[in-house]
Write an enzyme that holds these catalytic residues in place. Structure first.
Site, short mmCIF file in Angstrom:
data_model
loop_
_atom_site.label_atom_id
_atom_site.label_comp_id
_atom_site.label_asym_id
_atom_site.label_seq_id
_atom_site.Cartn_x
_atom_site.Cartn_y
_atom_site.Cartn_z
N ASP A 195 11.80 -43.00 44.61
CA ASP A 195 10.87 -41.56 44.88
C ASP A 195 11.98 -40.51 44.83
O ASP A 195 13.58 -40.92 45.03
CB ASP A 195 11.01 -41.67 46.88
CG ASP A 195 10.87 -40.56 47.16
OD1 ASP A 195 10.97 -39.45 46.95
OD2 ASP A 195 9.86 -39.80 48.26
N GLU A 231 10.34 -49.07 48.60
CA GLU A 231 10.97 -48.37 48.35
C GLU A 231 12.14 -47.58 49.24
O GLU A 231 12.33 -48.51 50.23
CB GLU A 231 9.87 -46.80 48.76
CG GLU A 231 10.66 -45.38 49.06
CD GLU A 231 9.24 -44.16 48.87
OE1 GLU A 231 8.83 -45.01 50.00
OE2 GLU A 231 9.70 -43.48 49.26
N ASP A 259 16.19 -34.42 50.91
CA ASP A 259 15.07 -35.27 50.60
C ASP A 259 13.39 -34.16 51.06
O ASP A 259 12.71 -35.18 52.47
CB ASP A 259 14.65 -36.61 51.43
CG ASP A 259 13.36 -37.03 51.15
OD1 ASP A 259 13.04 -37.44 49.91
OD2 ASP A 259 13.43 -38.34 51.82
N ASP A 313 11.05 -32.98 50.47
CA ASP A 313 9.88 -33.25 49.98
C ASP A 313 8.62 -32.21 49.88
O ASP A 313 7.77 -31.82 50.51
CB ASP A 313 9.04 -34.27 51.76
CG ASP A 313 9.36 -35.54 51.32
OD1 ASP A 313 9.09 -36.30 50.22
OD2 ASP A 313 10.23 -36.08 51.94
N HIS A 359 15.30 -39.37 46.58
CA HIS A 359 15.98 -40.83 47.78
C HIS A 359 17.02 -40.90 46.52
O HIS A 359 17.71 -42.47 46.81
CB HIS A 359 14.92 -41.79 47.47
CG HIS A 359 13.64 -41.76 48.90
ND1 HIS A 359 12.90 -42.77 49.36
CD2 HIS A 359 13.42 -40.62 49.71
CE1 HIS A 359 12.07 -42.57 50.54
NE2 HIS A 359 12.24 -40.82 50.02
N ASP A 406 4.01 -37.88 46.63
CA ASP A 406 4.90 -38.25 48.32
C ASP A 406 5.75 -36.60 48.67
O ASP A 406 6.78 -36.71 48.39
CB ASP A 406 5.64 -39.27 48.38
CG ASP A 406 6.59 -38.74 49.69
OD1 ASP A 406 5.67 -38.94 50.91
OD2 ASP A 406 7.26 -39.99 49.59
N TRP A 426 8.13 -49.33 52.44
CA TRP A 426 9.77 -48.57 53.68
C TRP A 426 10.15 -48.51 54.80
O TRP A 426 8.76 -48.15 55.27
CB TRP A 426 9.41 -46.82 52.67
CG TRP A 426 10.32 -46.07 53.29
CD1 TRP A 426 11.46 -45.91 52.70
CD2 TRP A 426 10.31 -45.47 54.36
NE1 TRP A 426 12.45 -45.41 53.15
CE2 TRP A 426 11.30 -44.61 54.42
CE3 TRP A 426 9.15 -44.34 55.08
CZ2 TRP A 426 11.57 -43.24 55.41
CZ3 TRP A 426 9.36 -43.86 56.18
CH2 TRP A 426 11.64 -43.56 56.22
N LYS A 447 15.98 -45.75 49.93
CA LYS A 447 16.15 -44.54 50.28
C LYS A 447 18.28 -44.30 50.38
O LYS A 447 18.69 -45.26 50.57
CB LYS A 447 15.45 -44.20 51.32
CG LYS A 447 15.80 -42.60 51.68
CD LYS A 447 14.60 -42.21 52.73
CE LYS A 447 14.90 -40.82 53.68
NZ LYS A 447 13.67 -40.80 54.72
N HIS A 478 7.35 -42.38 43.12
CA HIS A 478 6.80 -41.18 44.78
C HIS A 478 7.30 -40.51 44.40
O HIS A 478 8.84 -40.01 43.88
CB HIS A 478 7.46 -41.34 45.98
CG HIS A 478 6.44 -42.13 46.97
ND1 HIS A 478 6.63 -42.68 47.95
CD2 HIS A 478 5.45 -42.96 46.95
CE1 HIS A 478 5.76 -42.92 48.87
NE2 HIS A 478 5.20 -43.84 47.82
#
Ligand code: RNT
Ligand code: ZN
Length: 413
Positions: free
Chosen positions: A255, A222, A290, A292, A258, A322, A181, A224, A282
């Site tokens: 992910d 990955e 995003d 997380d 993303h 993640d 990534w 995004k 993820h």
């Protein structure tokens, strides 16, 4: 036990075999991200976090050294049931005796402590080159940089990491998933969207030209949509990463933080399964962006799990967590999030899938809705507790985590 027996019968009435579900769940491996323990800081650089990602909060007890991170991981692992893998970033290299190495010169020996750690816990290791929080990131760019010095530095990093990944696989006997990534992008509207992507493509081609054993190392890419400070343009967009993965026969990684907020990864899994042998995820929780946040037992996590299970893809999907929350106890964050992924998988394994699919095929959407709503309140918790019991994991994790916080974490100042 009693409660499990009764839940078993309730599920049986729906045509669902709880024994089969429990058997399946215990073989599912979750790749646990090491970076929840130290707010994504790592050990190899003095730079603060960059690349458009951000950890917020200042809860006491961040792991500051390899030993602290390992001890914290051990506590988390002991309270997470099932099979686990350790997911490392290159920035977690451990240098001994005053030695250092640039990211372009990393070698397996810089991870020997981690290999030892994983082997003695009978775990595999997954890996990630680290293209952020480093002085060689120039104007927010790495593999797509117009500066040949910068670009070749990061190409060397990617190549070095593939070799390290193969070393992990050889040492642990477990294949290594290595995820690429890059944060590359622009804050404002670019004049040229093509050139950076063309350079990223060339860079990846070069990195992937290192020979590696494809049965032991799985390269994932990955995508995004945007990062903080990089709102207008992301080099490694969804289209780029999907197309590139297909072209090169590597594995796409999604992910779920993303994508645009109304876009759902759960809806994308089936398409990718049709066109890829493997798929990587993820699992995270974005709140408005995003962000997380820690994974919860929420609708999208369940829907992602359902898509993996009902498409019989547990062996084709690399599941990793993640997220990074520094506003709560970090060990609890690890355990809560990973357990929720597993709980969602159990929920999925306990769905009357066959029946529901046939209701869809016959166009009976009335019964389909009624049944899927009814099954939501079936006694999942009793089956989950039975899973914990069989794994020898206590349901309560907070007592131990709080004790550790008092005895160890608060003293880290
Ligand atoms: C960033 C990506 C990436 C990172 C980790 C630390 O938006 O999700 O996977 O979170 O590599
Ligand atoms: Zn991610």
């Amino acid at each position: 036990m009693e409660r499990y027996e009764s839940s078993k019968n309730i599920y049986k009435n729906y045509g669902v075999d709880t024994e089969k579900a429990l058997e399946r769940l215990k073989d599912v491996c979750i790749s646990v991200h090491c970076w929840q323990g130290d707010d994504v800081i790592g050990f190899d650089s003095k730079e603060s976090l960059s690349g458009g990602i951000q950890t917020t909060g200042n809860y006491p007890g961040r792991a500051r050294t390899p030993n602290e991170l390992m001890a914290d991981l051990d506590l988390a692992f002991s309270l997470i049931p099932g099979r686990k893998k350790l997911n490392l970033h290159a920035s977690y290299a451990i240098f001994e005796d005053g030695e250092t190495a640039g990211r372009d010169k990393l070698e397996p020996k810089h991870f020997s402590k981690w290999v030892e750690f994983a082997k003695s816990r009978k775990m595999g290791i997954d890996f990630n080159p680290t293209f952020f929080a480093h002085p060689m990131v120039k104007d927010g760019l790495t593999l797509s940089s117009p500066d040949e010095n910068v670009r070749s530095y990061w190409i060397a990093h990617g190549k070095a990491c593939i070799k390290i990944a193969e070393h992990f696989a050889n040492e642990t006997g477990v294949p290594c998933v290595i995820n690429f990534w890059i944060p590359d992008g622009y804050k404002d509207i670019p004049a040229d969207r093509l050139a950076p992507r063309a350079r990223f493509k060339d860079s990846m081609d070069e990195i992937l030209s290192v020979p590696y054993d494809k049965s032991k190392v799985f390269v994932t890419l990955e995508s995004k949509v945007f990062g903080i400070g990089l709102e207008s343009y992301t080099v490694g967009s969804a289209e780029f990463c999907l197309s590139y993965s297909t072209l090169k026969g590597i594995t796409p990684l999604m992910d779920n933080g993303h994508y645009h907020p109304t876009e759902l990864v759960s809806d994308k899994i089936s398409s990718l399964l049709l066109f890829n042998e493997k798929l990587a995820l993820h699992i995270t929780r974005g709140v408005r962006w995003d962000s997380d946040h820690v994974v919860l037992f929420d609708d999208e996590t369940k829907e992602i799990a359902k898509e993996i299970v009902r498409n019989d893809a547990l062996d084709r999907v690399f599941i990793a967590t993640d997220y990074f929350d520094a506003s709560i106890n970090r060990i609890s964050a690890w355990i809560t999030g990973v357990r929720n992924v597993q709980k969602a998988l159990l929920f999925a394994l306990l769905q009357p899938d066959k029946k529901m699919k046939s209701l869809q095929e016959s166009g009976d959407f009335t019964e389909l809705m009624a049944l899927s709503e009814e099954i939501k309140t079936a006694p999942l918790g009793d089956v989950w507790n039975e899973f914990l019991r069989r794994e020898g994991t206590e349901p309560d994790y907070l007592t131990k985590v709080k004790k550790y916080e008092k005895e160890v974490l608060v003293k880290r100042v």
